[in-house]
Design a protein around this motif. Structure first.
Motif, short mmCIF file in Angstrom:
data_model
loop_
_atom_site.label_atom_id
_atom_site.label_comp_id
_atom_site.label_asym_id
_atom_site.label_seq_id
_atom_site.Cartn_x
_atom_site.Cartn_y
_atom_site.Cartn_z
N ASN A 161 0.78 -1.31 0.09
CA ASN A 161 -0.05 -0.06 0.04
C ASN A 161 0.84 1.23 -0.05
O ASN A 161 0.42 2.23 0.67
N GLY A 162 1.97 1.16 -0.81
CA GLY A 162 2.66 2.54 -0.99
C GLY A 162 3.65 2.84 0.22
O GLY A 162 3.90 1.92 1.09
N LYS A 163 4.08 4.20 0.38
CA LYS A 163 5.12 4.50 1.37
C LYS A 163 4.90 5.68 2.06
O LYS A 163 4.27 6.51 1.21
N ALA A 164 5.09 5.73 3.17
CA ALA A 164 4.96 7.04 3.81
C ALA A 164 5.89 7.38 4.99
O ALA A 164 6.80 6.38 5.14
N HIS A 214 7.35 33.64 21.99
CA HIS A 214 7.77 32.43 22.70
C HIS A 214 6.38 31.55 22.86
O HIS A 214 6.67 30.59 22.99
N ASP A 215 5.46 32.05 22.97
CA ASP A 215 4.44 31.36 23.21
C ASP A 215 3.81 30.34 22.04
O ASP A 215 3.07 29.73 21.89
N GLU A 216 4.43 30.91 20.71
CA GLU A 216 4.07 30.28 19.55
C GLU A 216 5.14 29.10 19.27
O GLU A 216 5.43 28.62 18.05
N LEU A 217 6.49 29.26 19.91
CA LEU A 217 7.72 28.42 19.60
C LEU A 217 7.15 27.04 19.03
O LEU A 217 7.81 26.41 17.99
N THR A 218 6.35 26.24 19.89
CA THR A 218 6.32 24.73 19.58
C THR A 218 5.41 24.68 18.16
O THR A 218 5.87 24.11 17.37
N ILE A 219 4.58 25.46 17.93
CA ILE A 219 3.77 25.42 16.74
C ILE A 219 4.63 26.03 15.43
O ILE A 219 4.49 24.96 14.59
N ILE A 220 5.17 26.74 15.70
CA ILE A 220 6.00 27.18 14.35
C ILE A 220 7.20 26.18 14.23
O ILE A 220 7.58 25.80 13.16
N MET A 221 8.01 25.65 15.31
CA MET A 221 8.93 24.68 15.13
C MET A 221 8.20 23.40 14.47
O MET A 221 8.76 22.84 13.48
N ARG A 222 7.07 22.91 14.94
CA ARG A 222 6.24 21.70 14.16
C ARG A 222 5.89 22.01 12.71
O ARG A 222 5.95 21.11 11.97
N ARG A 223 5.61 23.26 12.27
CA ARG A 223 5.31 23.57 11.07
C ARG A 223 6.70 23.52 10.26
O ARG A 223 6.53 22.77 9.12
N TYR A 224 7.72 23.74 10.77
CA TYR A 224 8.90 23.68 9.78
C TYR A 224 9.38 22.28 9.65
O TYR A 224 9.94 21.85 8.99
N MET A 225 9.09 21.66 11.03
CA MET A 225 9.34 19.97 10.99
C MET A 225 8.61 19.27 9.70
O MET A 225 8.86 18.56 9.01
N MET A 226 7.32 19.73 9.60
CA MET A 226 6.29 19.10 8.63
C MET A 226 6.76 19.48 7.43
O MET A 226 6.73 18.54 6.58
N LYS A 227 7.32 20.77 7.06
CA LYS A 227 7.90 21.21 5.92
C LYS A 227 9.00 20.30 5.50
O LYS A 227 9.17 19.99 4.28
N ILE A 228 9.88 20.27 6.24
CA ILE A 228 11.15 19.47 6.12
C ILE A 228 10.81 18.03 5.70
O ILE A 228 11.23 17.46 4.79
N ALA A 229 9.87 17.33 6.54
CA ALA A 229 9.64 15.96 6.49
C ALA A 229 8.81 15.78 5.16
O ALA A 229 9.05 14.75 4.52
N GLU A 230 7.88 16.62 4.65
CA GLU A 230 7.15 16.61 3.49
C GLU A 230 8.57 16.85 2.50
O GLU A 230 8.25 15.84 1.20
N HIS A 231 9.13 17.56 2.38
CA HIS A 231 10.39 17.73 1.28
C HIS A 231 11.14 16.38 1.24
O HIS A 231 11.18 15.91 0.00
N ILE A 232 11.47 15.79 2.19
CA ILE A 232 12.15 14.68 2.26
C ILE A 232 11.18 13.35 1.59
O ILE A 232 11.54 12.63 0.83
N ALA A 233 10.04 13.56 1.99
CA ALA A 233 8.95 12.50 1.56
C ALA A 233 8.75 12.60 0.12
O ALA A 233 8.76 11.56 -0.52
N LEU A 234 8.77 13.55 -0.42
CA LEU A 234 8.55 13.90 -1.91
C LEU A 234 9.59 13.50 -2.71
O LEU A 234 9.48 12.71 -3.67
N GLU A 235 10.87 13.76 -2.06
CA GLU A 235 12.07 13.22 -2.61
C GLU A 235 12.07 11.62 -2.61
O GLU A 235 12.85 11.04 -3.54
N GLU A 236 11.71 10.87 -1.82
CA GLU A 236 11.79 9.47 -1.31
C GLU A 236 10.77 8.76 -2.10
O GLU A 236 10.54 7.49 -1.84
#
Length: 392
Positions: A179-182, A259-281
């Protein structure tokens, strides 16, 4: 005593003309799982059955352990083989099997016979009736119960005869790779390894991304995640773990964003990086271990804010689970003791004292605008300098 194992599958059996593709994928996963088990094995398919035959001596417990991790298997049946199908010999082998398997003979049984070899002189009903008569004569303390027997004795007559009565549960699901890859965002916590396991169980091949923040997170924290990837790989097959150095990105967010938005912003950039790698792979989606309301970054509003940066679908298999539900699965797959080792990951190091729980996406985007002069270069460097580790 057991020279082979009958592998029973579930959902594969309802597939149509392409069922053989799922069967061969299951056979490949069985072969992979048995690679580290001492002994030589042959995996074959015959008339809707998959068999594992031992060609040399082997460790029974290790084989069962390996097969119990193969998605697609619903039951493992240790089998006694009878090469000579002459009736008297078949009776002798079956009787010896019952005697060794059930030394306390005060039990009821029923014979389930299947004549796959239509040239055999006895039909299925005759094999069952005549074998039952033989066993009653040989073991006077045994009885026949056709409705609720203590022992369901199965006899399958093919070129050789397969005799079995024990059924060991398998993990179920679908063979990995059908069923594909994720791509899994893997942290050192309890939830994400469980999420990866659950998606792999549906036949999805897994890659993983881990965000490392040296010197704020130690090499032991990184090794902990590698160990977790290997635990998931025991079920999901080999996993390519991409280790991202996230320190500079986190420091930039810390310096330039509320600083109250640190976690959300970090998560958003994590998702961006993960998606970039996911599309590459060649991945078709992302996987996270998020559960609604568990922490500030997992409220409905927070999940919407992190989802907003993704074009790929994000699969969250534990989204509605209580923590106890997740822990139970973590313990079952052997990940819990590793997950609770006290080594911090990058998220816990940079977490705000009072994080926003209901972020507004437009407000978050305005805060991220403060990073516009540095973030593209930081993202590019993080992706290009990643370390890839094969975990199996």
């Amino acid at each position: 005593m057991y020279k082979a194992f009958l592998i029973k599958y579930g959902e594969i059996g309802i597939k149509g003309k392409n069922r053989y593709l799922f069967e061969y994928a299951l056979m490949d996963q069985i072969k992979f799982s048995l690679r580290k088990v001492d002994g030589q094995f042959e995996v074959t398919k015959e008339q809707g059955r998959v068999y594992v035959e031992a060609l040399t001596d082997y460790d029974y417990d290790e084989v069962i352990k390996a097969l119990s991790r193969v998605f697609g298997i619903v039951a493992i049946c240790p089998v006694v083989l009878c090469d000579n199908n002459e009736w008297s010999n078949l009776c002798q082998v079956t009787g010896d099997y019952m005697e060794r398997t059930y030394p306390d003979q005060h039990l009821s049984f029923k014979v389930f016979a299947r004549r796959a070899d239509k040239s055999y002189p006895k039909k299925s009903m005759e094999i069952g009736a005549d074998m039952g008569e033989y066993l009653l004569d040989r073991f006077p303390d045994m009885t026949v119960d056709v409705h609720n027997p203590d022992v369901a004795l199965n006899i399958e007559v093919r070129e050789r005869t397969y005799i079995y009565s024990i059924s060991i549960p398998g993990p179920g699901g679908m063979p990995v790779g059908t069923n594909g890859k994720a791509t899994l965002l893997l942290s050192g916590g309890i939830d994400s390894p469980v999420a990866g396991y659950m998606i792999a169980k549906r036949g999805v091949k897994i890659d993983a991304v881990y965000f490392h923040a040296p010197p704020y997170t130690s090499e032991r924290a990184k090794q902990k995640v590698i160990d977790l990837a290997k635990i998931v790989a025991a079920y999901a097959g080999p996993i390519n773990l991409h280790v991202i150095n996230f320190t500079d990105i986190q420091l930039a967010i810390y310096d330039k964003c509320p600083h109250d938005e640190l976690t959300i912003i970090m998560r958003r950039y994590m998702m961006k990086i993960a998606e970039h790698i996911a599309l590459e792979e060649g991945s078709l989606g992302l996987i996270t271990g998020e559960s609604i309301g568990q922490v500030a970054s997992q409220t409905m509003q927070s999940l919407r804010a992190t989802n907003a940066v993704c074009t790929l679908p994000v699969y969250r298999p534990v989204i509605g689970f209580d923590k106890n539900d997740i822990v139970e699965i973590s313990e079952k797959i052997g990940a819990f003791e590793t997950s609770i080792q006290p080594f911090e990951d990058c998220c816990t190091i940079f977490v705000a004292k009072h994080p926003v729980t209901k972020p507004n996406v437009r407000a978050i985007e305005r805060s991220e605008h403060h990073l516009v002069d540095v973030i593209d270069d930081l993202l590019k460097t993080a992706i290009e300098t990643r370390e890839t580790i094969l975990c199996e």
